[in-house]
Design an enzyme around this catalytic site. Structure first.
Site, short mmCIF file in Angstrom:
data_model
loop_
_atom_site.label_atom_id
_atom_site.label_comp_id
_atom_site.label_asym_id
_atom_site.label_seq_id
_atom_site.Cartn_x
_atom_site.Cartn_y
_atom_site.Cartn_z
N GLU A 9 0.86 -1.19 0.00
CA GLU A 9 0.00 0.00 0.00
C GLU A 9 0.89 1.23 0.00
O GLU A 9 1.75 1.37 0.87
CB GLU A 9 -0.88 0.05 1.25
CG GLU A 9 -1.97 -0.99 1.34
CD GLU A 9 -2.78 -0.79 2.62
OE1 GLU A 9 -2.80 0.35 3.16
OE2 GLU A 9 -3.36 -1.77 3.09
N ASP A 19 -5.42 8.63 10.00
CA ASP A 19 -4.03 8.34 10.32
C ASP A 19 -3.67 8.76 11.74
O ASP A 19 -4.04 9.84 12.21
CB ASP A 19 -3.10 9.06 9.34
CG ASP A 19 -3.28 8.56 7.92
OD1 ASP A 19 -3.74 7.42 7.76
OD2 ASP A 19 -2.97 9.32 6.98
#
Length: 276
Positions: free
Chosen positions: A66, A77
């Site tokens: 990824e 995140d």
């Protein structure tokens, strides 16, 4: 958009091209193990280092890579990845770098390479243009954490036209109806979010992870990979007993920060149990 409409839209645009991501996950399954999926931010700490780190990941057991696209408002995140992407943006990151990185990794390896991106970046470029450029770079598809199937008509059409995988997220809070829509809309695998919150290494796997995987499988998903909070070989082994793939991000980004591509390779070998 209902699950039936999503399925029909995808089927009407289906191409003969197979899923690169599915092929890598199925190859791992044939070896009696869960696929190892590794995440790294594009361009961190610089473009060449991010390419080198991705290649180290593949050499040390990663089946799927990824590549995260830096974004100014990364709501999913945690602090380690946020700090990394903030540094990349501060040096003048260009979206073109993503396609260059994907191209470099796909030219050198057999791994499936996905990008992970908030949908605003795709929408800004245009779904068709983004999909075309990603496919031309050899990319396998994209994970879009903030895009829901109901709003994905343009993206579904673009990915089908270019033979790309599209990975949607299923969470512990997803209703059975929502899970069915996610499964129908996904191509490659379903991303099972193991807990509510942001990314980050944790001491143990969320108890909800197995339930999320089971719900997606029950809804017809052929491949379900678990992410968020995975950071040790013990985590990989535990999740691998019920999931088709295990996604590691924060631990690898921290390794890149602290020890460069070589440390990424060392940790990847430890996590995968298949060091070079």
């Amino acid at each position: 958009m209902s699950a039936e409409k999503i399925s029909g839209a995808a089927a009407s645009l289906s191409t003969a091209r197979s899923s690169k991501t599915a092929a890598r996950i199925e190859a791992a399954r044939a070896e009696g193990r869960a696929a190892f999926v590794g995440y790294l931010p594009a361009g961190y700490p610089d473009k060449e280092s991010s390419i080198a780190a991705a290649l180290e990941l593949v050499r040390n057991g990663a089946d799927v890579i990824e590549i995260g696209i830096p974004y100014s408002d990364p709501v999913m995140d945690g602090p380690v990845i946020q700090q990394a992407t903030t540094e990349v943006l501060a040096r003048g990151f260009r979206i073109d770098e993503v396609f260059e990185i994907v191209q470099a990794v796909t030219d050198a390896t057999e791994a499936a390479v996905l990008v992970m991106t908030y949908y605003n970046l795709i929408d800004r470029m245009g779904a068709e243009e983004f999909a075309r450029r990603l496919a031309e770079a050899g990319g396998a598809g994209a994970i879009t954490p903030d895009l829901i199937p109901d709003e994905a008509e343009d993206w579904i059409a673009a990915t089908e036209a270019h033979g790309l995988d599209r990975v949607f997220l299923s969470a512990p809070t997803s209703s059975p109806e929502r899970v069915a829509e996610i499964v129908q809309a996904s191509r490659g695998f379903v991303y099972a979010v193991s807990l509510m919150g942001v990314t980050g290494a944790r001491s143990e796997v969320s108890h909800a992870a197995e339930r999320v995987v089971r719900a997606a499988h029950d809804a017809g998903a052929e491949r379900v990979c678990v992410g968020l909070g995975v950071s040790t070989r013990a985590h990989v082994e535990e999740i691998g007993r019920y999931a088709d793939g295990v996604i590691v991000g924060t631990a690898l980004v921290a390794a890149l920060r602290d020890g460069g591509p070589e440390e990424v390779g060392r940790l990847a070998g430890e996590l995968s149990g298949r060091p070079a």
